[in-house]
Scaffold this motif. Structure first.
Motif, PDB file in Angstrom:
ATOM      1  N   LEU A  76     -81.294 -17.527 -79.972  1.00 17.77           N
ATOM      2  CA  LEU A  76     -81.657 -17.716 -81.369  1.00 17.77           C
ATOM      3  C   LEU A  76     -81.609 -16.389 -82.117  1.00 17.77           C
ATOM      4  O   LEU A  76     -81.131 -16.326 -83.267  1.00 17.77           O
ATOM      5  N   ARG A  77     -82.089 -15.326 -81.481  1.00 18.04           N
ATOM      6  CA  ARG A  77     -82.029 -14.010 -82.128  1.00 18.04           C
ATOM      7  C   ARG A  77     -80.589 -13.634 -82.454  1.00 18.04           C
ATOM      8  O   ARG A  77     -80.298 -13.178 -83.569  1.00 18.04           O
ATOM      9  N   ALA A  78     -79.683 -13.831 -81.509  1.00 20.70           N
ATOM     10  CA  ALA A  78     -78.281 -13.491 -81.745  1.00 20.70           C
ATOM     11  C   ALA A  78     -77.724 -14.270 -82.930  1.00 20.70           C
ATOM     12  O   ALA A  78     -77.005 -13.724 -83.776  1.00 20.70           O
ATOM     13  N   GLU A  79     -78.068 -15.533 -83.002  1.00 24.72           N
ATOM     14  CA  GLU A  79     -77.601 -16.372 -84.113  1.00 24.72           C
ATOM     15  C   GLU A  79     -78.141 -15.879 -85.450  1.00 24.72           C
ATOM     16  O   GLU A  79     -77.395 -15.747 -86.432  1.00 24.72           O
ATOM     17  N   LEU A  80     -79.443 -15.602 -85.503  1.00 24.86           N
ATOM     18  CA  LEU A  80     -80.062 -15.204 -86.770  1.00 24.86           C
ATOM     19  C   LEU A  80     -79.622 -13.805 -87.193  1.00 24.86           C
ATOM     20  O   LEU A  80     -79.384 -13.554 -88.377  1.00 24.86           O
ATOM     21  N   GLU A  81     -79.524 -12.895 -86.233  1.00 24.59           N
ATOM     22  CA  GLU A  81     -79.076 -11.541 -86.574  1.00 24.59           C
ATOM     23  C   GLU A  81     -77.635 -11.548 -87.067  1.00 24.59           C
ATOM     24  O   GLU A  81     -77.275 -10.752 -87.940  1.00 24.59           O
ATOM     25  N   ALA A  82     -76.815 -12.451 -86.544  1.00 28.77           N
ATOM     26  CA  ALA A  82     -75.442 -12.566 -87.023  1.00 28.77           C
ATOM     27  C   ALA A  82     -75.396 -12.979 -88.489  1.00 28.77           C
ATOM     28  O   ALA A  82     -74.443 -12.655 -89.206  1.00 28.77           O
ATOM     29  N   GLY A  83     -76.448 -13.666 -88.921  1.00 31.31           N
ATOM     30  CA  GLY A  83     -76.549 -14.056 -90.323  1.00 31.31           C
ATOM     31  C   GLY A  83     -77.271 -13.038 -91.188  1.00 31.31           C
ATOM     32  O   GLY A  83     -77.518 -13.292 -92.369  1.00 31.31           O
ATOM     33  N   GLY A  84     -77.638 -11.898 -90.606  1.00 34.10           N
ATOM     34  CA  GLY A  84     -78.254 -10.828 -91.375  1.00 34.10           C
ATOM     35  C   GLY A  84     -79.758 -10.739 -91.285  1.00 34.10           C
ATOM     36  O   GLY A  84     -80.373  -9.913 -91.967  1.00 34.10           O
ATOM     37  N   ALA A  85     -80.388 -11.557 -90.446  1.00 33.38           N
ATOM     38  CA  ALA A  85     -81.853 -11.557 -90.354  1.00 33.38           C
ATOM     39  C   ALA A  85     -82.351 -10.439 -89.442  1.00 33.38           C
ATOM     40  O   ALA A  85     -81.626  -9.940 -88.576  1.00 33.38           O
ATOM     41  N   THR A  86     -83.610 -10.063 -89.647  1.00 36.70           N
ATOM     42  CA  THR A  86     -84.310  -9.154 -88.740  1.00 36.70           C
ATOM     43  C   THR A  86     -85.202  -9.989 -87.844  1.00 36.70           C
ATOM     44  O   THR A  86     -86.032 -10.768 -88.339  1.00 36.70           O
ATOM     45  N   VAL A  87     -85.033  -9.856 -86.516  1.00 32.04           N
ATOM     46  CA  VAL A  87     -85.681 -10.759 -85.568  1.00 32.04           C
ATOM     47  C   VAL A  87     -86.325  -9.960 -84.440  1.00 32.04           C
ATOM     48  O   VAL A  87     -85.732  -9.021 -83.907  1.00 32.04           O
ATOM     49  N   LEU A  88     -87.533 -10.359 -84.078  1.00 28.35           N
ATOM     50  CA  LEU A  88     -88.237  -9.804 -82.929  1.00 28.35           C
ATOM     51  C   LEU A  88     -88.498 -10.922 -81.940  1.00 28.35           C
ATOM     52  O   LEU A  88     -89.059 -11.955 -82.303  1.00 28.35           O
ATOM     53  N   VAL A  89     -88.100 -10.732 -80.685  1.00 28.88           N
ATOM     54  CA  VAL A  89     -88.344 -11.711 -79.623  1.00 28.88           C
ATOM     55  C   VAL A  89     -89.654 -11.368 -78.917  1.00 28.88           C
ATOM     56  O   VAL A  89     -89.872 -10.225 -78.511  1.00 28.88           O
ATOM     57  N   LEU A  90     -90.507 -12.387 -78.770  1.00 25.75           N
ATOM     58  CA  LEU A  90     -91.804 -12.204 -78.124  1.00 25.75           C
ATOM     59  C   LEU A  90     -91.960 -13.225 -76.994  1.00 25.75           C
ATOM     60  O   LEU A  90     -92.272 -14.397 -77.245  1.00 25.75           O
ATOM     61  N   PRO A  91     -91.758 -12.826 -75.740  1.00 23.75           N
ATOM     62  CA  PRO A  91     -92.078 -13.732 -74.629  1.00 23.75           C
ATOM     63  C   PRO A  91     -93.582 -14.003 -74.648  1.00 23.75           C
ATOM     64  O   PRO A  91     -94.381 -13.060 -74.621  1.00 23.75           O
ATOM     65  N   LEU A  92     -93.987 -15.282 -74.699  1.00 25.53           N
ATOM     66  CA  LEU A  92     -95.405 -15.542 -74.928  1.00 25.53           C
ATOM     67  C   LEU A  92     -95.831 -16.900 -74.402  1.00 25.53           C
ATOM     68  O   LEU A  92     -95.195 -17.915 -74.676  1.00 25.53           O
ATOM     69  N   ASP A  93     -96.941 -16.906 -73.687  1.00 19.28           N
ATOM     70  CA  ASP A  93     -97.702 -18.112 -73.359  1.00 19.28           C
ATOM     71  C   ASP A  93     -98.931 -18.075 -74.254  1.00 19.28           C
ATOM     72  O   ASP A  93     -99.805 -17.226 -74.095  1.00 19.28           O
ATOM     73  N   VAL A  94     -99.013 -18.998 -75.225  1.00 20.80           N
ATOM     74  CA  VAL A  94    -100.101 -18.929 -76.203  1.00 20.80           C
ATOM     75  C   VAL A  94    -101.466 -19.187 -75.581  1.00 20.80           C
ATOM     76  O   VAL A  94    -102.500 -18.890 -76.202  1.00 20.80           O
ATOM     77  N   GLY A  95    -101.499 -19.723 -74.363  1.00 23.06           N
ATOM     78  CA  GLY A  95    -102.773 -19.929 -73.692  1.00 23.06           C
ATOM     79  C   GLY A  95    -103.359 -18.670 -73.086  1.00 23.06           C
ATOM     80  O   GLY A  95    -104.488 -18.680 -72.599  1.00 23.06           O
ATOM     81  N   ASP A  96    -102.611 -17.577 -73.127  1.00 20.92           N
ATOM     82  CA  ASP A  96    -103.053 -16.283 -72.600  1.00 20.92           C
ATOM     83  C   ASP A  96    -103.544 -15.450 -73.779  1.00 20.92           C
ATOM     84  O   ASP A  96    -102.748 -14.896 -74.537  1.00 20.92           O
ATOM     85  N   GLU A  97    -104.859 -15.341 -73.930  1.00 18.00           N
ATOM     86  CA  GLU A  97    -105.416 -14.704 -75.123  1.00 18.00           C
ATOM     87  C   GLU A  97    -105.010 -13.247 -75.248  1.00 18.00           C
ATOM     88  O   GLU A  97    -104.709 -12.780 -76.361  1.00 18.00           O
ATOM     89  N   GLN A  98    -104.983 -12.513 -74.155  1.00 16.11           N
ATOM     90  CA  GLN A  98    -104.577 -11.109 -74.229  1.00 16.11           C
ATOM     91  C   GLN A  98    -103.126 -10.982 -74.671  1.00 16.11           C
ATOM     92  O   GLN A  98    -102.788 -10.112 -75.490  1.00 16.11           O
ATOM     93  N   ALA A  99    -102.266 -11.855 -74.143  1.00 22.82           N
ATOM     94  CA  ALA A  99    -100.860 -11.827 -74.530  1.00 22.82           C
ATOM     95  C   ALA A  99    -100.685 -12.176 -76.001  1.00 22.82           C
ATOM     96  O   ALA A  99     -99.813 -11.624 -76.682  1.00 22.82           O
TER      97      ALA A  99
END
Length: 247
Positions: free
Chosen positions: A47-70
């Motif tokens: 998805l990042r590659a697709e959006l950046e190809a269209g000119g967007a600024t994108v940050l990828v965040l590997p995340l399990d939302v059930g992990d409060e510290q993460a």
């Protein structure tokens, strides 16, 4: 990339598929910088590659939302890398249907960890930044927060909790400029029901959806866009959207 959200930063959970993925595309198309969070990093990178190809600024965040510290680390990374946080879209979710009697209660725990606690952790971590930016939090809830069905008691409970938490939050922060939005879709054609472990419930819902024209993820993303681009003095607190064919 220009648009009505130029200069804004959005963080979208559940962005590896479905509503979250479509929402990230829509917000990026409006000019927002987007942080995309999920567990399936291969999909996020695509998805990042697709959006950046269209000119967007994108940050990828590997995340399990059930992990409060993460969760706190992901929010901090978003602000540090992209400069602020203006929009949070809590789209990560599970739908594990089945009767209460004889239930595999690990399904309940998984749903509550993601649908309720994950959403609450994300909101809690993002709130100081949203208060500074007078931003918007969008909670992807469900028709299940309004309409209770046989075989979905635990899922209903999780979505009722989302709505209750969100309305309480709204009352706390609305006079400080933070907008709280609940979006409650009916049947959407996504991977959500693929995760159902109770075979009869999975078969029943698969049969039901063949009889209607389902909503698409882009329909819900458009509802998000509408809510977050409203004038600052106006809050779209709730959007209930379902297929025309759904009784």
């Amino acid at each position: 990339m220009s648009g009505i959200l130029q200069g804004k930063v959005a963080l979208v959970t559940g962005a590896s598929s479905g509503i979250g993925e479509a929402t990230a595309r829509t917000l990026a198309a409006e000019g927002a910088k987007v942080a995309i969070a999920a567990r399936r990093t291969d999909r996020l990178e695509a998805l990042r590659a697709e959006l950046e190809a269209g000119g967007a600024t994108v940050l990828v965040l590997p995340l399990d939302v059930g992990d409060e510290q993460a969760v706190h680390a992901a929010v901090a990374s978003t602000v540090e890398t992209l400069g602020s946080l203006d929009i949070l879209v809590n789209s990560a979710g599970l739908m594990l249907l089945g009767p209460v009697e004889g239930a595999d209660t690990t399904d309940w725990t998984r749903m509550m960890d993601v649908n309720v606690l994950g959403l609450m952790y994300m909101t809690h971590a993002a709130l100081p930044h949203l208060l500074r930016s007078r931003g918007t939090v969008v909670q992807i809830s469900s028709i299940a927060a309004r309409v209770v069905g046989r075989g979905s008691a635990a899922y209903n409970a999780s979505k009722f909790a989302v709505n209750g938490f969100s309305e309480g939050l709204r009352q706390e922060v609305t006079e400080r400029g933070v907008r709280v939005v609940m979006i409650e879709p009916g049947t959407v054609e996504t991977e959500l029901r693929d995760h159902i472990t109770h075979a009869p419930s999975k078969a029943a819902i698969q049969e039901r959806v063949t009889k209607i024209r389902q909503l698409q993820s882009a329909d819900i993303a458009e509802a998000v866009r509408y809510a977050v681009t409203a004038p600052e003095h106006a809050t779209v607190n709730e959007i209930f959207i379902r297929p025309t064919d759904q009784a």
